[in-house]
Write a protein that holds these residues in place. Structure first.
Motif, PDB file in Angstrom:
ATOM      1  N   GLN A   1     -35.960 116.642  66.535  1.00  0.00           N
ATOM      2  CA  GLN A   1     -37.142 116.010  67.131  1.00  0.00           C
ATOM      3  C   GLN A   1     -38.399 116.227  66.293  1.00  0.00           C
ATOM      4  O   GLN A   1     -39.508 115.993  66.754  1.00  0.00           O
ATOM      5  N   LYS A   2     -38.213 116.709  65.055  1.00  0.00           N
ATOM      6  CA  LYS A   2     -39.327 117.017  64.152  1.00  0.00           C
ATOM      7  C   LYS A   2     -40.283 118.028  64.773  1.00  0.00           C
ATOM      8  O   LYS A   2     -41.507 117.881  64.718  1.00  0.00           O
ATOM      9  N   GLN A   3     -39.698 119.072  65.348  1.00  0.00           N
ATOM     10  CA  GLN A   3     -40.480 120.150  65.920  1.00  0.00           C
ATOM     11  C   GLN A   3     -40.136 121.464  65.219  1.00  0.00           C
ATOM     12  O   GLN A   3     -38.985 121.714  64.845  1.00  0.00           O
ATOM     13  N   LEU A   4     -41.158 122.302  65.070  1.00  0.00           N
ATOM     14  CA  LEU A   4     -40.992 123.605  64.425  1.00  0.00           C
ATOM     15  C   LEU A   4     -40.632 124.627  65.503  1.00  0.00           C
ATOM     16  O   LEU A   4     -41.512 125.245  66.104  1.00  0.00           O
ATOM     17  N   THR A   5     -39.349 124.792  65.768  1.00  0.00           N
ATOM     18  CA  THR A   5     -38.908 125.716  66.816  1.00  0.00           C
ATOM     19  C   THR A   5     -38.541 127.087  66.268  1.00  0.00           C
ATOM     20  O   THR A   5     -38.188 127.979  67.039  1.00  0.00           O
ATOM     21  N   ASP A   6     -38.598 127.249  64.964  1.00  0.00           N
ATOM     22  CA  ASP A   6     -38.308 128.551  64.335  1.00  0.00           C
ATOM     23  C   ASP A   6     -39.299 128.743  63.189  1.00  0.00           C
ATOM     24  O   ASP A   6     -39.181 128.121  62.140  1.00  0.00           O
ATOM     25  N   ASP A   7     -40.284 129.633  63.409  1.00  0.00           N
ATOM     26  CA  ASP A   7     -41.357 129.775  62.422  1.00  0.00           C
ATOM     27  C   ASP A   7     -40.884 130.370  61.104  1.00  0.00           C
ATOM     28  O   ASP A   7     -41.601 130.333  60.105  1.00  0.00           O
ATOM     29  N   ARG A   8     -39.672 130.888  61.051  1.00  0.00           N
ATOM     30  CA  ARG A   8     -39.147 131.434  59.796  1.00  0.00           C
ATOM     31  C   ARG A   8     -38.861 130.318  58.785  1.00  0.00           C
ATOM     32  O   ARG A   8     -38.654 130.593  57.596  1.00  0.00           O
ATOM     33  N   TYR A   9     -38.852 129.071  59.261  1.00  0.00           N
ATOM     34  CA  TYR A   9     -38.606 127.934  58.371  1.00  0.00           C
ATOM     35  C   TYR A   9     -39.893 127.182  58.051  1.00  0.00           C
ATOM     36  O   TYR A   9     -39.850 126.005  57.691  1.00  0.00           O
ATOM     37  N   MET A  10     -41.009 127.858  58.171  1.00  0.00           N
ATOM     38  CA  MET A  10     -42.275 127.338  57.649  1.00  0.00           C
ATOM     39  C   MET A  10     -42.564 128.123  56.372  1.00  0.00           C
ATOM     40  O   MET A  10     -42.929 129.299  56.409  1.00  0.00           O
ATOM     41  N   ILE A  11     -42.364 127.482  55.229  1.00  0.00           N
ATOM     42  CA  ILE A  11     -42.435 128.153  53.935  1.00  0.00           C
ATOM     43  C   ILE A  11     -43.761 127.800  53.265  1.00  0.00           C
ATOM     44  O   ILE A  11     -44.020 126.632  52.964  1.00  0.00           O
ATOM     45  N   PHE A  12     -44.582 128.834  53.043  1.00  0.00           N
ATOM     46  CA  PHE A  12     -45.896 128.644  52.431  1.00  0.00           C
ATOM     47  C   PHE A  12     -46.292 129.946  51.752  1.00  0.00           C
ATOM     48  O   PHE A  12     -45.454 130.857  51.604  1.00  0.00           O
ATOM     49  N   TYR A  13     -47.540 130.062  51.303  1.00  0.00           N
ATOM     50  CA  TYR A  13     -47.925 131.196  50.473  1.00  0.00           C
ATOM     51  C   TYR A  13     -47.774 132.530  51.173  1.00  0.00           C
ATOM     52  O   TYR A  13     -47.616 133.569  50.548  1.00  0.00           O
ATOM     53  N   ASN A  14     -47.799 132.557  52.497  1.00  0.00           N
ATOM     54  CA  ASN A  14     -47.696 133.806  53.237  1.00  0.00           C
ATOM     55  C   ASN A  14     -46.276 134.086  53.720  1.00  0.00           C
ATOM     56  O   ASN A  14     -46.015 135.089  54.363  1.00  0.00           O
ATOM     57  N   GLN A  15     -45.348 133.151  53.440  1.00  0.00           N
ATOM     58  CA  GLN A  15     -43.933 133.319  53.790  1.00  0.00           C
ATOM     59  C   GLN A  15     -43.127 132.501  52.789  1.00  0.00           C
ATOM     60  O   GLN A  15     -42.920 131.314  52.969  1.00  0.00           O
ATOM     61  N   LEU A  16     -42.672 133.187  51.742  1.00  0.00           N
ATOM     62  CA  LEU A  16     -42.119 132.488  50.591  1.00  0.00           C
ATOM     63  C   LEU A  16     -40.630 132.177  50.707  1.00  0.00           C
ATOM     64  O   LEU A  16     -40.103 131.419  49.886  1.00  0.00           O
ATOM     65  N   ASN A  17     -39.961 132.771  51.698  1.00  0.00           N
ATOM     66  CA  ASN A  17     -38.520 132.586  51.811  1.00  0.00           C
ATOM     67  C   ASN A  17     -38.118 132.338  53.255  1.00  0.00           C
ATOM     68  O   ASN A  17     -38.693 132.911  54.182  1.00  0.00           O
ATOM     69  N   SER A  18     -37.104 131.508  53.449  1.00  0.00           N
ATOM     70  CA  SER A  18     -36.489 131.329  54.761  1.00  0.00           C
ATOM     71  C   SER A  18     -35.516 132.487  54.997  1.00  0.00           C
ATOM     72  O   SER A  18     -35.249 133.279  54.089  1.00  0.00           O
ATOM     73  N   PRO A  19     -34.947 132.618  56.201  1.00  0.00           N
ATOM     74  CA  PRO A  19     -34.145 133.807  56.538  1.00  0.00           C
ATOM     75  C   PRO A  19     -33.032 134.125  55.560  1.00  0.00           C
ATOM     76  O   PRO A  19     -32.811 135.292  55.230  1.00  0.00           O
ATOM     77  N   SER A  20     -32.301 133.136  55.104  1.00  0.00           N
ATOM     78  CA  SER A  20     -31.190 133.384  54.177  1.00  0.00           C
ATOM     79  C   SER A  20     -31.495 132.877  52.781  1.00  0.00           C
ATOM     80  O   SER A  20     -30.580 132.612  51.982  1.00  0.00           O
ATOM     81  N   SER A  21     -32.782 132.705  52.500  1.00  0.00           N
ATOM     82  CA  SER A  21     -33.263 132.238  51.183  1.00  0.00           C
ATOM     83  C   SER A  21     -32.707 130.873  50.807  1.00  0.00           C
ATOM     84  O   SER A  21     -32.616 130.535  49.621  1.00  0.00           O
ATOM     85  N   GLU A  22     -32.364 130.056  51.827  1.00  0.00           N
ATOM     86  CA  GLU A  22     -31.937 128.691  51.528  1.00  0.00           C
ATOM     87  C   GLU A  22     -33.113 127.823  51.111  1.00  0.00           C
ATOM     88  O   GLU A  22     -32.951 126.765  50.512  1.00  0.00           O
TER      89      GLU A  22
END
Length: 462
Positions: A43-64
């Motif tokens: 639905q194009k919704q951000l339901t898991d903030d770990r998949y917002m990748i930007f300067y303050n969060q450079l990696n997703s949970p499994s580095s995909e």
């Protein structure tokens, strides 16, 4: 290497078999530019903030998804599509501008998709594509029925990163930016990673926001959209949701229509109808002549001059084949363009505006597609253009066709027997602009409302 134009959609697999990609983004500006990749659900919704990748969060949970080589307005996202979880269906790449700047002030920008250090897809843009927007959705990589696709969106967005977050169902928590200057960039998003929650109800309905955007950027489209709304209200479809597709004949005999600008104006009228049927401000474009093409989207951001750009990329061809276009349209929306004899259901239907100036070379194939697609949630509205023995007469606010020689085959498609549901309508005009806006929209709703009811009763729509 494939150079993309704004609104174009392509399959990743058409250009590389690799699943490990590099998405290299560069936006040149005298202002501070931040890059973000949003990993969104269906639905194009951000339901898991770990998949917002930007300067303050450079990696997703499994580095995909990894962000490297980060600079002002530049960075490379390393993506392993094979490892992206099924909960993430969209990777949306954005740029936001800080301070008093806006995207109209950027010098140039590009997004390159690379595989094995080789650029396979390239999309470029500059400040002339935007106005006062504080953000731009550059490109989406998304999973469509187990097939990864790339869409060069190039859509400006007012309000910066906070507005993007709100649009994607998140909420910004203000903190200091990487320059230690107060900025709207979030340190996190208020989503629940253990149990996804639905996004908060927006202050404004998306269609209202779309109208406000048209009011600022495309007042002509807004006027057309309001006229389309009047026609929809007449038939009780003012709250109806559907995806609108426009399929255009690019055979050589259409050259005069394209040169005159009449097809451009007609495209704008159909785009306006699309803004009434859904809230994404776009219609999908398909072209056919000797071959058929999935030509991406026309949107309220890129509609100006869109037909000239299309014809430059897809020059007019000899011959006319309907079936080839019908096949790629059905495959685009349903993942299948062949035989079907059982109902196929999905939430929202597809309204196809099919424009041509003559009969095809593949009549049997076209008839077969109409037959088999009658089991799918798709309605074919044919409009023939040409000087024939055919004319249009006004009756009770509608134009009813008097059908004669040249467009006999389209009449046959309209009345084809043996279908699961009557899924087509046809009319013809000598000039696509001979109908007023209201007359056109009324005509486009002649048989579609009845099909909507039948499609729902027979389980084609949910």
């Amino acid at each position: 290497m494939k150079t993309l134009i704004r609104g174009e959609k392509v399959n990743v697999s058409d250009y590389t078999s690799a699943t490990q990609l590099e998405v290299e983004v560069n936006v040149s500006s005298n202002f501070e530019i931040d890059l973000t990749c949003f990993g969104l659900d269906q639905q194009k919704q951000l339901t898991d903030d770990r998949y917002m990748i930007f300067y303050n969060q450079l990696n997703s949970p499994s580095s995909e998804i990894q962000l490297q080589n980060l600079g002002n307005g530049s960075g490379t996202f390393f993506i392993d599509l094979a490892k992206i979880p099924s909960s993430i269906q969209y990777l949306v790449f954005t740029a936001t501008i800080d301070g008093n700047g806006n995207m109209g002030m950027i010098q140039n920008g590009s997004l390159k998709v690379k595989a094995g250090n080789q650029t396979v897809l390239d999309y470029s843009f500059n400040g002339q594509d935007f106005k006062s927007e504080k953000a731009v959705i550059i490109t989406e990589i998304y999973n469509y029925k187990s097939l990864w696709k790339v869409s060069s969106v190039g859509s400006g967005f007012d309000g910066g990163l906070d507005a993007l977050l709100a649009n994607f169902g998140g909420t910004a928590a203000e903190t200091q930016s990487h320059n230690e200057v107060p900025a709207p960039a979030p340190s996190k998003v208020t989503t629940n990673t253990s149990a996804p929650i639905p996004p908060a109800t927006p202050v404004l309905d998306k269609k209202v926001l779309l109208e406000k955007k048209m009011e600022q950027q495309a007042p002509k489209l807004l006027d057309l959209s309001k006229k389309a709304k009047i026609s929809l209200e007449k038939v009780g479809l003012q709250n109806h949701t559907a995806k609108v597709a426009l399929c255009l004949d690019i055979s050589g005999s259409m050259s005069k229509m394209y040169r005159s600008g009449k097809i451009q104006e007609f495209v704008e009228r159909i785009l306006a109808l699309g803004t009434r049927f859904d809230d994404d401000g776009s219609i999908d474009i398909f072209l056919f002549g000797k071959n058929a093409y999935d030509a991406g989207e026309i949107t309220i951001d890129n509609f100006n001059g869109s037909v000239d750009r299309l014809i430059k990329q897809y020059p007019l061809e000899g011959n006319t084949f309907y079936g080839k276009a019908m096949k790629i349209i059905r495959k685009h929306y349903f993942g299948h363009g062949g035989k079907r004899d059982k109902p196929y259901s999905q939430k929202h239907p597809i309204y196809v505006m099919f424009v041509t100036d003559g009969a095809p070379f593949d009549k049997a194939d076209a008839s077969s597609h109409i037959q088999h697609s009658s089991y799918e949630p798709i309605f074919w509205q044919f409009m023939a253009i040409g000087k024939s023995n055919k004319s249009a007469k006004k009756k009770g606010g509608f134009f009813n066709s008097i059908l004669q020689s040249d467009f006999t085959f389209l009449e046959q498609l309209d009345n084809l027997s043996g279908r699961y549901v009557d899924n087509a309508n046809f009319f013809s005009v000598e000039d696509p602009l001979e109908l007023s806006d209201i007359e056109l929209y009324d005509l486009l709703m002649t048989e579609y409302p009845g099909w909507v009811k039948s499609a729902s009763q027979k389980g084609l729509t949910q």
